[in-house]
Design a protein around this motif. Structure first.
Motif, mmCIF file in Angstrom:
data_model
loop_
_atom_site.group_PDB
_atom_site.id
_atom_site.type_symbol
_atom_site.label_atom_id
_atom_site.label_comp_id
_atom_site.label_asym_id
_atom_site.label_seq_id
_atom_site.Cartn_x
_atom_site.Cartn_y
_atom_site.Cartn_z
ATOM 1 N N ILE A 411 0.836 -1.201 0.000
ATOM 2 C CA ILE A 411 0.000 0.000 0.000
ATOM 3 C C ILE A 411 0.873 1.254 0.000
ATOM 4 N N ALA A 412 1.972 1.217 0.752
ATOM 5 C CA ALA A 412 2.909 2.336 0.732
ATOM 6 C C ALA A 412 3.541 2.475 -0.652
ATOM 7 N N ALA A 413 3.859 1.352 -1.262
ATOM 8 C CA ALA A 413 4.429 1.372 -2.613
ATOM 9 C C ALA A 413 3.417 1.929 -3.613
ATOM 10 N N TRP A 414 2.141 1.637 -3.389
ATOM 11 C CA TRP A 414 1.103 2.193 -4.273
ATOM 12 C C TRP A 414 1.054 3.711 -4.154
ATOM 13 N N CYS A 415 1.218 4.213 -2.943
ATOM 14 C CA CYS A 415 1.285 5.666 -2.755
ATOM 15 C C CYS A 415 2.438 6.233 -3.589
ATOM 16 N N LYS A 416 3.603 5.635 -3.466
ATOM 17 C CA LYS A 416 4.770 6.086 -4.234
ATOM 18 C C LYS A 416 4.540 5.901 -5.737
ATOM 19 N N TYR A 417 3.859 4.832 -6.113
ATOM 20 C CA TYR A 417 3.563 4.582 -7.529
ATOM 21 C C TYR A 417 2.849 5.779 -8.153
ATOM 22 N N ASN A 418 1.992 6.425 -7.377
ATOM 23 C CA ASN A 418 1.229 7.555 -7.886
ATOM 24 C C ASN A 418 2.054 8.834 -8.021
ATOM 25 N N ASP A 419 3.337 8.761 -7.689
ATOM 26 C CA ASP A 419 4.255 9.848 -8.047
ATOM 27 C C ASP A 419 4.510 9.844 -9.547
ATOM 28 N N GLY A 420 4.264 8.694 -10.197
ATOM 29 C CA GLY A 420 4.370 8.614 -11.655
ATOM 30 C C GLY A 420 5.762 8.418 -12.210
ATOM 31 N N VAL A 421 6.700 7.951 -11.385
ATOM 32 C CA VAL A 421 8.064 7.737 -11.873
ATOM 33 C C VAL A 421 8.678 6.550 -11.148
ATOM 34 N N ASP A 422 9.383 5.680 -11.898
ATOM 35 C CA ASP A 422 9.986 4.529 -11.249
ATOM 36 C C ASP A 422 11.384 4.863 -10.746
ATOM 37 N N GLU A 423 12.078 3.851 -10.207
ATOM 38 C CA GLU A 423 13.376 4.098 -9.579
ATOM 39 C C GLU A 423 14.492 4.374 -10.586
ATOM 40 N N ASN A 424 14.175 4.196 -11.871
ATOM 41 C CA ASN A 424 15.143 4.504 -12.925
ATOM 42 C C ASN A 424 14.832 5.840 -13.593
ATOM 43 N N ASN A 425 13.943 6.615 -12.930
ATOM 44 C CA ASN A 425 13.518 7.921 -13.425
ATOM 45 C C ASN A 425 12.740 7.845 -14.738
ATOM 46 N N ASN A 426 12.138 6.696 -14.990
ATOM 47 C CA ASN A 426 11.242 6.568 -16.140
ATOM 48 C C ASN A 426 9.827 6.915 -15.698
ATOM 49 N N THR A 427 9.160 7.754 -16.437
ATOM 50 C CA THR A 427 7.799 8.145 -16.085
ATOM 51 C C THR A 427 6.787 7.196 -16.711
ATOM 52 N N TYR A 428 5.614 7.123 -16.110
ATOM 53 C CA TYR A 428 4.517 6.317 -16.642
ATOM 54 C C TYR A 428 3.220 7.036 -16.318
ATOM 55 N N GLU A 429 2.187 6.683 -17.056
ATOM 56 C CA GLU A 429 0.900 7.338 -16.873
ATOM 57 C C GLU A 429 0.076 6.603 -15.812
ATOM 58 N N ILE A 430 -0.533 7.365 -14.918
ATOM 59 C CA ILE A 430 -1.467 6.792 -13.951
ATOM 60 C C ILE A 430 -2.822 6.695 -14.646
ATOM 61 N N LYS A 431 -3.260 5.478 -14.902
ATOM 62 C CA LYS A 431 -4.540 5.276 -15.580
ATOM 63 C C LYS A 431 -5.567 4.816 -14.557
ATOM 64 N N ASP A 432 -6.331 5.759 -14.077
ATOM 65 C CA ASP A 432 -7.270 5.482 -12.988
ATOM 66 C C ASP A 432 -8.333 6.568 -12.993
ATOM 67 N N VAL A 433 -9.566 6.185 -12.794
ATOM 68 C CA VAL A 433 -10.638 7.174 -12.758
ATOM 69 C C VAL A 433 -10.416 8.181 -11.631
ATOM 70 N N MET A 434 -9.662 7.783 -10.598
ATOM 71 C CA MET A 434 -9.370 8.674 -9.472
ATOM 72 C C MET A 434 -7.954 9.246 -9.542
ATOM 73 N N LYS A 435 -7.376 9.285 -10.725
ATOM 74 C CA LYS A 435 -5.956 9.643 -10.828
ATOM 75 C C LYS A 435 -5.653 11.025 -10.253
ATOM 76 N N ASP A 436 -6.528 11.998 -10.449
ATOM 77 C CA ASP A 436 -6.257 13.344 -9.916
ATOM 78 C C ASP A 436 -6.173 13.313 -8.394
ATOM 79 N N THR A 437 -7.099 12.605 -7.769
ATOM 80 C CA THR A 437 -7.095 12.485 -6.306
ATOM 81 C C THR A 437 -5.868 11.725 -5.825
ATOM 82 N N LEU A 438 -5.548 10.630 -6.504
ATOM 83 C CA LEU A 438 -4.400 9.806 -6.113
ATOM 84 C C LEU A 438 -3.085 10.576 -6.243
ATOM 85 N N ILE A 439 -2.908 11.250 -7.365
ATOM 86 C CA ILE A 439 -1.668 11.998 -7.599
ATOM 87 C C ILE A 439 -1.517 13.123 -6.582
ATOM 88 N N LYS A 440 -2.606 13.822 -6.286
ATOM 89 C CA LYS A 440 -2.557 14.915 -5.309
ATOM 90 C C LYS A 440 -2.241 14.389 -3.917
#
Length: 498
Positions: A411-440
């Motif tokens: 669950i903590a990793a999911w929080c970090k996942y919503n930062d939108g970047v992995d440990e290699n500094n590669n970005t990815y898109e958050i595809k979720d109906v609640m993405k704005d809430t999650l990212i914020k």
């Protein structure tokens, strides 16, 4: 490419020498099922079972009319329309071999946005006995925190104001059921095939709440004439990629614009409660039971939760597919301990089930290097999946004062996942109906870790549980300051010392 044959009914004679094709007369099929949400899973699962029943037992009363209600359904609608409803199922074995067969059970397809009245009339037709659904976990429009139907949804508001031109599954089904009642037709069964605990009950609750407001005079008829059996469904079905399409061309000289890839394993456990009858699915391996709940719990908390664990953790590490994560010894050890230590104690009695063997089967399936299930697919709409797959286990473990180390790390990793970047500094898109809430919330959690747990529609009262909150804050600090692999290894080593 020479000798390339397009997949359609006219070309079945030529295709039959290359792959298995339907041997039944598709013109003689009676359509008794309307399926809403024709995606890859439906085509590898329910449509597959219907095909097998026709192919091996000559039962032709279980034809499927596919229905697409979302704008993005237009693509599959056009493909299947061009291919006369036919598609190729590519079943990939653990040893890399695969079989290909053309599936012919989808005999009609209607695109709702193009012709809403046609969908309503089809569902209202007296031949229809079952409406089946794969509309995703979030498609039932229930608030995860309160469990109540979300009438604030703009599409729901639109359906209430314009009942003759619906946009949602609830609006379409309500108007069709209203027609059936008016015309004196028999009732039918609504069969959820989504990964939700007590999916039939969820479908019943959501539809009933909508009908109470939209067509209150219809409520009693629905209660007396519509059944909602619970079911557990299972078959790993990844996203179709260009390589799959090319493989069909190269190996079989068949041009299928949207084949389906799946694993050999398949399972469907259903409560036998169909008010207007059902196909004889038991002839092709479907298991009918009085109570599906123990099977649901097992599958949702082990397979689906396992997928989410591997997906979220693997995404942060930089992996792209589930097999990459599952074949990494650190991640596989973490997952095995998660299943053994934190999930198994919550499952209760499973008479006749070899749970250890089932868990080993899951590990083997996750490690199938030929499936290539994309992590991006697994992480899709996690806000609807996490409460069902993980938080139910978490709550049970908290009640029993049991171990929650691994589930909290995920669950903590999911929080970090919503930062939108992995440990290699590669970005990815958050595809979720609640993405704005999650990212914020993830952004706020850098200064206030509890901010993420304050998403009430996901976590509810868990933010008030001191044991969980303290564990989460500690885990979030670790995943933000160490690699995810280091965090996993730390837990693995600690477990080995116990």
């Amino acid at each position: 490419m020479e000798n390339l044959i397009g997949l359609n009914q006219e070309n079945m004679g030529a295709i039959s020498s290359r792959v298995e094709k339907p041997t039944y007369n598709r013109d003689s099929i009676t359509t008794s099922i309307v399926h809403i949400g024709v995606g890859n899973f439906h085509r590898s699962h329910q449509a597959f079972y219907a095909h097998e029943l026709m192919q091996n037992h000559g039962v032709l009363d279980c034809g499927i009319c596919g229905v697409g209600l979302m704008d993005f359904d237009q693509k599959i609608y056009k493909v299947l329309k061009d291919q006369d409803g036919l598609y190729t199922l590519m079943i990939k074995e653990l040893d890399g071999t695969f079989t290909a067969k053309v599936i012919g059970s989808i005999v009609e397809f209607i695109f709702g946005p193009e012709n809403p009245s046609a969908v309503i009339e089809k569902i209202a037709h007296p031949d229809i006995k079952i409406i089946s659904l794969t509309i995703t976990e979030g498609g039932y429009n229930l608030n995860e925190g309160t469990g109540k139907f979300d009438f604030s949804n703009p599409l729901i508001q639109q359906d209430l104001e314009n009942p003759e031109a619906p946009k949602t599954v609830f609006g379409y089904i309500t108007q069709a059921l209203k027609l059936r009642k008016t015309r004196g037709e028999h009732g039918l069964t609504i069969q959820s095939c989504d990964n939700i605990q007590e999916n039939g009950e969820v479908a019943k609750k959501a539809l009933t709440e909508f009908i109470k407001k939209a067509e209150p005079e219809l409520v009693d008829w629905v209660q007396e004439n519509v059944s909602f059996p619970n079911a557990m469904v299972d078959r790993i079905t990844p996203v179709t990629v260009a390589e799959d399409i090319e493989t069909l061309k190269e190996k079989f000289q068949i041009e299928d614009k949207w084949p389906v890839v799946c694993e050999p394993f398949n399972q469907w456990v259903v409560e036998d409660h169909f008010v207007s009858g059902r196909p004889a699915w038991e002839k092709v391996g479907v298991q009918f039971v009085e109570n599906v709940l123990p099977y649901e719990n097992m599958k949702l908390r082990l397979l689906n939760a396992g997928h989410s664990c591997l997906g979220i953790l693997g995404a942060l590490h930089g992996y792209n597919t589930i097999d990459q994560v599952a074949t990494d010894k650190d991640f596989s050890k973490f997952l095995k301990d998660f299943m053994d230590v934190e999930v198994t104690p919550t499952l209760g009695s499973l008479d006749g089930m070899d749970l250890d063997a089932y868990k080993q089967t899951l590990l083997d399936r996750f490690q199938n290097v030929y499936i290539k299930d994309l992590i991006s697919r697994i992480c899709l709409e996690s806000s609807a999946k996490i409460p069902i797959f993980l938080l139910s286990t978490l709550r049970d473990q908290l009640k029993g004062n049991q171990n929650i180390d691994r589930i909290t790390l995920v669950i903590a990793a999911w929080c970090k996942y919503n930062d939108g970047v992995d440990e290699n500094n590669n970005t990815y898109e958050i595809k979720d109906v609640m993405k704005d809430t999650l990212i914020k919330a993830a952004e706020l959690s850098h200064k206030n870790p509890i901010a993420f747990l304050e998403i009430n529609s996901i976590f509810g009262d868990l933010v008030n549980n001191d044991v969980f909150v303290n564990a989460f804050v500690s885990a979030l600090n670790k995943v933000r300051n160490k690699s995810i692999k280091d965090c996993i290894q730390e837990i693995n080593i600690s477990a080995a010392l116990v």
